[in-house]
Write a protein that holds these residues in place. Sequence first.
Motif, PDB file in Angstrom:
ATOM      1  N   GLN A   1       0.863  -0.895   0.087  1.00 31.54           N
ATOM      2  CA  GLN A   1       0.057   0.559  -0.035  1.00 31.54           C
ATOM      3  C   GLN A   1       1.350   0.610   0.057  1.00 31.54           C
ATOM      4  N   ALA A   2       0.408   2.421  -0.391  1.00 32.97           N
ATOM      5  CA  ALA A   2       1.112   3.525  -0.432  1.00 32.97           C
ATOM      6  C   ALA A   2       1.758   4.194   0.588  1.00 32.97           C
ATOM      7  N   HIS A   3       1.242   4.092   1.630  1.00 30.33           N
ATOM      8  CA  HIS A   3       2.475   4.188   3.334  1.00 30.33           C
ATOM      9  C   HIS A   3       2.888   3.438   3.351  1.00 30.33           C
ATOM     10  N   GLU A   4       3.350   1.734   3.326  1.00 31.01           N
ATOM     11  CA  GLU A   4       4.164   0.971   3.369  1.00 31.01           C
ATOM     12  C   GLU A   4       5.358   1.424   2.316  1.00 31.01           C
ATOM     13  N   LEU A   5       4.904   1.812   1.024  1.00 31.04           N
ATOM     14  CA  LEU A   5       5.446   1.991   0.076  1.00 31.04           C
ATOM     15  C   LEU A   5       7.007   3.383   0.576  1.00 31.04           C
ATOM     16  N   ASP A   6       6.164   4.094   1.624  1.00 27.18           N
ATOM     17  CA  ASP A   6       7.475   5.231   2.091  1.00 27.18           C
ATOM     18  C   ASP A   6       8.176   4.836   3.681  1.00 27.18           C
ATOM     19  N   SER A   7       7.189   3.569   3.826  1.00 24.67           N
ATOM     20  CA  SER A   7       8.404   2.516   4.624  1.00 24.67           C
ATOM     21  C   SER A   7       9.851   1.992   4.339  1.00 24.67           C
ATOM     22  N   SER A   8      10.716   1.625   4.934  1.00 23.32           N
ATOM     23  CA  SER A   8      11.272   0.640   4.911  1.00 23.32           C
ATOM     24  C   SER A   8      11.094  -0.996   4.936  1.00 23.32           C
ATOM     25  N   LEU A   9       9.684  -1.276   4.560  1.00 28.07           N
ATOM     26  CA  LEU A   9       9.149  -2.779   4.433  1.00 28.07           C
ATOM     27  C   LEU A   9       9.535  -3.077   3.209  1.00 28.07           C
ATOM     28  N   GLY A  10      10.245  -3.754   3.072  1.00 29.41           N
ATOM     29  CA  GLY A  10      10.607  -4.885   2.127  1.00 29.41           C
ATOM     30  C   GLY A  10      10.987  -4.350   1.685  1.00 29.41           C
ATOM     31  N   ARG A  11      11.543  -2.931   1.322  1.00 26.60           N
ATOM     32  CA  ARG A  11      12.720  -2.447   0.469  1.00 26.60           C
ATOM     33  C   ARG A  11      14.161  -3.619  -0.209  1.00 26.60           C
ATOM     34  N   HIS A  12      13.937  -4.308   0.053  1.00 31.19           N
ATOM     35  CA  HIS A  12      15.445  -4.921  -0.358  1.00 31.19           C
ATOM     36  C   HIS A  12      14.467  -6.734  -0.348  1.00 31.19           C
ATOM     37  N   ALA A  13      14.790  -7.359  -1.253  1.00 27.24           N
ATOM     38  CA  ALA A  13      14.914  -8.637  -1.665  1.00 27.24           C
ATOM     39  C   ALA A  13      14.538  -9.829  -0.325  1.00 27.24           C
ATOM     40  N   SER A  14      16.348  -8.933  -0.133  1.00 25.80           N
ATOM     41  CA  SER A  14      16.355 -10.587   1.118  1.00 25.80           C
ATOM     42  C   SER A  14      15.501 -10.101   2.294  1.00 25.80           C
ATOM     43  N   ALA A  15      14.564  -8.868   2.727  1.00 24.43           N
ATOM     44  CA  ALA A  15      12.652  -9.092   3.230  1.00 24.43           C
ATOM     45  C   ALA A  15      12.381 -10.225   3.154  1.00 24.43           C
ATOM     46  N   LEU A  16      12.704 -11.330   2.328  1.00 20.26           N
ATOM     47  CA  LEU A  16      11.861 -12.400   2.119  1.00 20.26           C
ATOM     48  C   LEU A  16      12.144 -13.230   3.496  1.00 20.26           C
ATOM     49  N   ARG A  17      13.217 -13.330   2.963  1.00 22.74           N
ATOM     50  CA  ARG A  17      14.333 -14.545   4.159  1.00 22.74           C
ATOM     51  C   ARG A  17      14.542 -13.531   6.020  1.00 22.74           C
ATOM     52  N   ASP A  18      14.331 -12.496   5.860  1.00 27.25           N
ATOM     53  CA  ASP A  18      13.959 -12.110   7.423  1.00 27.25           C
ATOM     54  C   ASP A  18      12.422 -12.459   7.973  1.00 27.25           C
ATOM     55  N   ALA A  19      12.032 -12.407   7.231  1.00 32.03           N
ATOM     56  CA  ALA A  19      10.574 -12.389   7.317  1.00 32.03           C
ATOM     57  C   ALA A  19      10.005 -14.262   8.014  1.00 32.03           C
ATOM     58  N   ARG A  20      11.048 -14.810   6.788  1.00 29.70           N
ATOM     59  CA  ARG A  20      10.849 -16.554   7.301  1.00 29.70           C
ATOM     60  C   ARG A  20      11.194 -16.762   8.324  1.00 29.70           C
ATOM     61  N   ILE A  21      12.898 -16.251   8.377  1.00 32.24           N
ATOM     62  CA  ILE A  21      13.607 -16.500   9.719  1.00 32.24           C
ATOM     63  C   ILE A  21      12.715 -16.205  10.986  1.00 32.24           C
ATOM     64  N   ALA A  22      11.929 -14.884  11.262  1.00 37.82           N
ATOM     65  CA  ALA A  22      11.195 -14.802  12.121  1.00 37.82           C
ATOM     66  C   ALA A  22       9.854 -15.123  12.548  1.00 37.82           C
ATOM     67  N   ALA A  23       9.460 -15.828  11.713  1.00 36.19           N
ATOM     68  CA  ALA A  23       8.454 -16.875  11.586  1.00 36.19           C
ATOM     69  C   ALA A  23       8.263 -18.644  12.054  1.00 36.19           C
ATOM     70  N   TRP A  24       9.632 -18.771  12.083  1.00 31.33           N
ATOM     71  CA  TRP A  24      10.499 -19.937  12.342  1.00 31.33           C
ATOM     72  C   TRP A  24      10.756 -19.831  13.919  1.00 31.33           C
TER      73      TRP A  24
END
Length: 233
Positions: free
Chosen positions: A144-167
């Motif tokens: 969403q627009a407000h998320e694009l202005d944040s650091s959320l998912g700025r890089h593809a490695s955010a997918l890796r971080d999300a998985r580690i957090a879930a584990w």
Amino acid sequence: MAAVVNEGTVYLSNRQCFAILDWAGEQPQSGLVLRAFLASITLAALRPEEALAMRVREVELAEDGIGWLLVHSQAQERREKDSDHAGVVRRVPVCRELAVILKEEAIRRGLGPEDAIFVLDDGRPLTAEVYRKVWRQARAAVLQAHELDSSLGRHASALRDARIAAWLKDGDQTAGHILAVAECAGMSAPRLAVRFANCLRKPTRDEIPWDRLEAALALPDLPSQPTPTARRP
């Protein structure tokens, strides 16, 4: 909703991660390989550089639909200042969803054991420049627009971080569980605990075994009187 992991840092939610994978898979040019590449980061917590280097022979799939990835960790570890596992090959479990995606990609392209898994439809290798461009487009399409202005998912490695957090958050958080997650992620346990501190459940005061800690840290009993030393003749 994205999960807050560290102060000032948010991770992509499962819904956002899979929405990005779906968007990539719908692209007319190399969509399937892009989806497979991002899925390996999302489901196996690979670093993007590790995924790019994967070859068919490094994917071990069993008949029951699960298996392992043999991941080489070298330069990535040094960049993260966590070189405990640099130069070694770690085994990362492959869930059934990722196993199906990787198997289909190898069959679709007729890949041999020494072939790189992630190759564009025109035969060119998938590069960091290509996937970063796709990532920016996918992020803009999904968030969403407000998320694009944040650091959320700025890089593809955010997918890796999300998985580690879930584990971490979905497990029992015993010492063995944390060590297993660290090993799969290619990190040392101390670094994992610092970087993902807010994913770890903090025990209450009543849950801390104070008596055992006191016993473990106690000094041995000392004699009340000093022991006389023998005199030299």
